[in-house]
Design a protein around this motif. Structure first.
Motif, PDB file in Angstrom:
ATOM      1  N   MET A   1       0.892  -1.296   0.072  1.00  0.00           N
ATOM      2  CA  MET A   1       0.145   0.018  -0.084  1.00  0.00           C
ATOM      3  C   MET A   1       0.925   1.165   0.012  1.00  0.00           C
ATOM      4  SD  MET A   1      -3.032   0.823   2.627  1.00  0.00           S
ATOM      5  CE  MET A   1      -4.232   2.150   2.030  1.00  0.00           C
ATOM      6  N   LYS A   2       0.506   2.151  -0.774  1.00  0.00           N
ATOM      7  CA  LYS A   2       1.150   3.502  -0.743  1.00  0.00           C
ATOM      8  C   LYS A   2       1.125   4.289   0.407  1.00  0.00           C
ATOM      9  CE  LYS A   2       1.134   4.058  -5.791  1.00  0.00           C
ATOM     10  NZ  LYS A   2       0.623   4.853  -6.875  1.00  0.00           N
ATOM     11  N   SER A   3       2.232   5.126   0.607  1.00  0.00           N
ATOM     12  CA  SER A   3       2.163   5.913   1.727  1.00  0.00           C
ATOM     13  C   SER A   3       1.280   7.270   1.119  1.00  0.00           C
ATOM     14  CB  SER A   3       3.525   6.330   2.231  1.00  0.00           C
ATOM     15  OG  SER A   3       4.129   7.224   1.271  1.00  0.00           O
ATOM     16  N   GLN A   4       0.859   8.204   2.127  1.00  0.00           N
ATOM     17  CA  GLN A   4       0.229   9.237   1.761  1.00  0.00           C
ATOM     18  C   GLN A   4       1.003  10.009   0.850  1.00  0.00           C
ATOM     19  OE1 GLN A   4      -2.907   9.995   2.242  1.00  0.00           O
ATOM     20  NE2 GLN A   4      -2.664  11.877   1.062  1.00  0.00           N
ATOM     21  N   LEU A   5       2.617  10.272   1.269  1.00  0.00           N
ATOM     22  CA  LEU A   5       3.257  10.796   0.258  1.00  0.00           C
ATOM     23  C   LEU A   5       3.549  10.714  -1.286  1.00  0.00           C
ATOM     24  CD1 LEU A   5       5.370  13.057  -0.054  1.00  0.00           C
ATOM     25  CD2 LEU A   5       7.110  11.865   0.842  1.00  0.00           C
ATOM     26  N   GLU A   6       3.497   9.087  -1.161  1.00  0.00           N
ATOM     27  CA  GLU A   6       3.849   8.491  -2.615  1.00  0.00           C
ATOM     28  C   GLU A   6       2.567   8.479  -3.394  1.00  0.00           C
ATOM     29  OE1 GLU A   6       6.664   4.605  -1.711  1.00  0.00           O
ATOM     30  OE2 GLU A   6       4.472   4.342  -1.002  1.00  0.00           O
ATOM     31  N   ASN A   7       1.350   8.306  -2.674  1.00  0.00           N
ATOM     32  CA  ASN A   7      -0.082   8.707  -3.186  1.00  0.00           C
ATOM     33  C   ASN A   7      -0.159  10.123  -3.963  1.00  0.00           C
ATOM     34  OD1 ASN A   7      -2.812   7.530  -4.118  1.00  0.00           O
ATOM     35  ND2 ASN A   7      -3.362   9.451  -3.077  1.00  0.00           N
ATOM     36  N   ASN A   8       0.431  11.047  -3.125  1.00  0.00           N
ATOM     37  CA  ASN A   8       0.241  12.440  -3.471  1.00  0.00           C
ATOM     38  C   ASN A   8       1.091  12.709  -4.682  1.00  0.00           C
ATOM     39  OD1 ASN A   8      -0.964  15.101  -2.760  1.00  0.00           O
ATOM     40  ND2 ASN A   8       0.962  15.921  -2.090  1.00  0.00           N
ATOM     41  N   LEU A   9       2.287  12.185  -4.682  1.00  0.00           N
ATOM     42  CA  LEU A   9       3.203  12.296  -5.870  1.00  0.00           C
ATOM     43  C   LEU A   9       2.551  11.743  -7.010  1.00  0.00           C
ATOM     44  CD1 LEU A   9       6.586  11.838  -3.997  1.00  0.00           C
ATOM     45  CD2 LEU A   9       5.617  14.043  -4.858  1.00  0.00           C
ATOM     46  N   ALA A  10       2.168  10.698  -6.847  1.00  0.00           N
ATOM     47  CA  ALA A  10       1.314   9.932  -8.089  1.00  0.00           C
ATOM     48  C   ALA A  10       0.032  10.650  -8.485  1.00  0.00           C
ATOM     49  CB  ALA A  10       0.917   8.582  -7.752  1.00  0.00           C
ATOM     50  N   VAL A  11      -0.648  11.479  -7.722  1.00  0.00           N
ATOM     51  CA  VAL A  11      -1.525  12.103  -8.108  1.00  0.00           C
ATOM     52  C   VAL A  11      -1.065  13.420  -8.893  1.00  0.00           C
ATOM     53  CG1 VAL A  11      -3.442  14.040  -7.033  1.00  0.00           C
ATOM     54  CG2 VAL A  11      -3.354  11.717  -6.237  1.00  0.00           C
ATOM     55  N   ILE A  12      -0.111  14.156  -8.189  1.00  0.00           N
ATOM     56  CA  ILE A  12       0.556  15.169  -9.157  1.00  0.00           C
ATOM     57  C   ILE A  12       1.137  14.694 -10.310  1.00  0.00           C
ATOM     58  CG2 ILE A  12       2.643  16.656  -9.163  1.00  0.00           C
ATOM     59  CD1 ILE A  12       1.984  16.586  -6.000  1.00  0.00           C
ATOM     60  N   ASP A  13       1.628  13.557 -10.651  1.00  0.00           N
ATOM     61  CA  ASP A  13       2.116  13.194 -11.713  1.00  0.00           C
ATOM     62  C   ASP A  13       1.102  12.833 -12.783  1.00  0.00           C
ATOM     63  OD1 ASP A  13       4.627  13.131 -11.064  1.00  0.00           O
ATOM     64  OD2 ASP A  13       4.962  10.999 -10.656  1.00  0.00           O
ATOM     65  N   THR A  14       0.009  12.338 -12.242  1.00  0.00           N
ATOM     66  CA  THR A  14      -1.222  11.893 -13.304  1.00  0.00           C
ATOM     67  C   THR A  14      -1.651  13.309 -13.624  1.00  0.00           C
ATOM     68  OG1 THR A  14      -1.636   9.813 -12.015  1.00  0.00           O
ATOM     69  CG2 THR A  14      -3.431  10.765 -13.157  1.00  0.00           C
ATOM     70  N   LEU A  15      -1.907  14.409 -12.757  1.00  0.00           N
ATOM     71  CA  LEU A  15      -2.548  15.783 -13.201  1.00  0.00           C
ATOM     72  C   LEU A  15      -1.578  16.201 -14.298  1.00  0.00           C
ATOM     73  CD1 LEU A  15      -3.722  17.132  -9.920  1.00  0.00           C
ATOM     74  CD2 LEU A  15      -5.037  15.951 -11.762  1.00  0.00           C
ATOM     75  N   ASN A  16      -0.167  16.134 -14.041  1.00  0.00           N
ATOM     76  CA  ASN A  16       0.742  16.624 -14.959  1.00  0.00           C
ATOM     77  C   ASN A  16       0.605  15.821 -16.258  1.00  0.00           C
ATOM     78  OD1 ASN A  16       2.341  19.010 -14.029  1.00  0.00           O
ATOM     79  ND2 ASN A  16       3.061  17.586 -12.511  1.00  0.00           N
ATOM     80  N   ASP A  17       0.399  14.716 -16.465  1.00  0.00           N
ATOM     81  CA  ASP A  17       0.061  14.028 -17.587  1.00  0.00           C
ATOM     82  C   ASP A  17      -1.098  14.404 -18.358  1.00  0.00           C
ATOM     83  OD1 ASP A  17       2.360  12.359 -17.140  1.00  0.00           O
ATOM     84  OD2 ASP A  17       1.240  10.530 -16.427  1.00  0.00           O
ATOM     85  N   LEU A  18      -2.137  14.601 -17.519  1.00  0.00           N
ATOM     86  CA  LEU A  18      -3.395  15.198 -18.130  1.00  0.00           C
ATOM     87  C   LEU A  18      -3.095  16.650 -18.681  1.00  0.00           C
ATOM     88  CD1 LEU A  18      -5.877  13.650 -15.535  1.00  0.00           C
ATOM     89  CD2 LEU A  18      -5.256  12.875 -17.897  1.00  0.00           C
ATOM     90  N   ILE A  19      -2.332  17.320 -18.167  1.00  0.00           N
ATOM     91  CA  ILE A  19      -1.850  18.681 -18.889  1.00  0.00           C
ATOM     92  C   ILE A  19      -1.358  18.331 -20.067  1.00  0.00           C
ATOM     93  CG2 ILE A  19      -0.359  20.686 -18.529  1.00  0.00           C
ATOM     94  CD1 ILE A  19      -0.934  20.635 -15.518  1.00  0.00           C
ATOM     95  N   GLN A  20      -0.194  17.608 -20.222  1.00  0.00           N
ATOM     96  CA  GLN A  20       0.117  17.111 -21.341  1.00  0.00           C
ATOM     97  C   GLN A  20      -0.829  16.711 -22.503  1.00  0.00           C
ATOM     98  OE1 GLN A  20       3.776  18.477 -20.673  1.00  0.00           O
ATOM     99  NE2 GLN A  20       3.978  16.674 -21.933  1.00  0.00           N
ATOM    100  N   ILE A  21      -1.657  15.793 -22.043  1.00  0.00           N
ATOM    101  CA  ILE A  21      -2.724  15.136 -22.788  1.00  0.00           C
ATOM    102  C   ILE A  21      -3.648  16.467 -23.568  1.00  0.00           C
ATOM    103  CG2 ILE A  21      -4.818  13.923 -23.029  1.00  0.00           C
ATOM    104  CD1 ILE A  21      -2.402  12.275 -23.287  1.00  0.00           C
TER     105      ILE A  21
END
Length: 150
Positions: A1-21
């Motif tokens: 299970m991901k830590s809160q920090l790891e999840n938050n970083l994954a959320v930010i990465d996903t949002l950045n990917d959606l900006i690219q898209i």
């Protein structure tokens, strides 16, 4: 299970990917709008550009809200490769076929898939972020594609 920090970083990465898209979506629609002569179709592409520009701004704000920094290039590598392929392909096509429209359709399909993957991929988004992404995905009605499957 991901830590809160790891999840938050994954959320930010996903949002950045959606900006690219959304950047790919803007670029594909801009190219199509420049090459198409039909006024109604041109307006459709202009609406996609306006929508994606708004989506991009909302995503940037959301990244900041969750403590991240927006990072993006003009388009994704996939979008750049596809555009290169279309340019090569257009050199061998008849004048009646329009690579700009094909690029816009590709960008639309990629955007829908990226949102679907983000929303259905098991990442734990803050409720505000999930609502934003769901709203953006539901607004993607251009080119008559299917709605998000939940």
């Amino acid at each position: 299970m991901k830590s809160q920090l790891e999840n938050n970083l994954a959320v930010i990465d996903t949002l950045n990917d959606l900006i690219q898209i959304n950047n790919d979506r803007i670029q594909g629609s801009e190219k199509a709008a420049k090459t198409i002569m039909d006024v109604k179709s041109k307006r459709l592409f202009e609406l996609v550009i306006e929508q994606s520009t708004g989506f991009r701004q909302q995503l940037i704000s959301e990244i900041r809200r969750v403590g991240g920094q927006a990072e993006w290039n003009e388009t994704t590598d996939k979008g750049k490769l596809y555009e290169l392929w279309l340019n090569i392909k257009s050199a061998f096509k008849s004048e009646s076929e329009d690579p700009g429209i094909e690029m816009a359709e590709f960008s639309e399909e990629a955007a829908r898939k990226a949102y679907d993957d983000a929303l259905l991929g098991g990442l734990h988004f803050p409720s505000v972020t999930r609502e934003l992404l769901t709203s953006q995905r539901q607004q993607m009605k251009f080119f008559g594609k299917t709605p998000l499957k939940t």
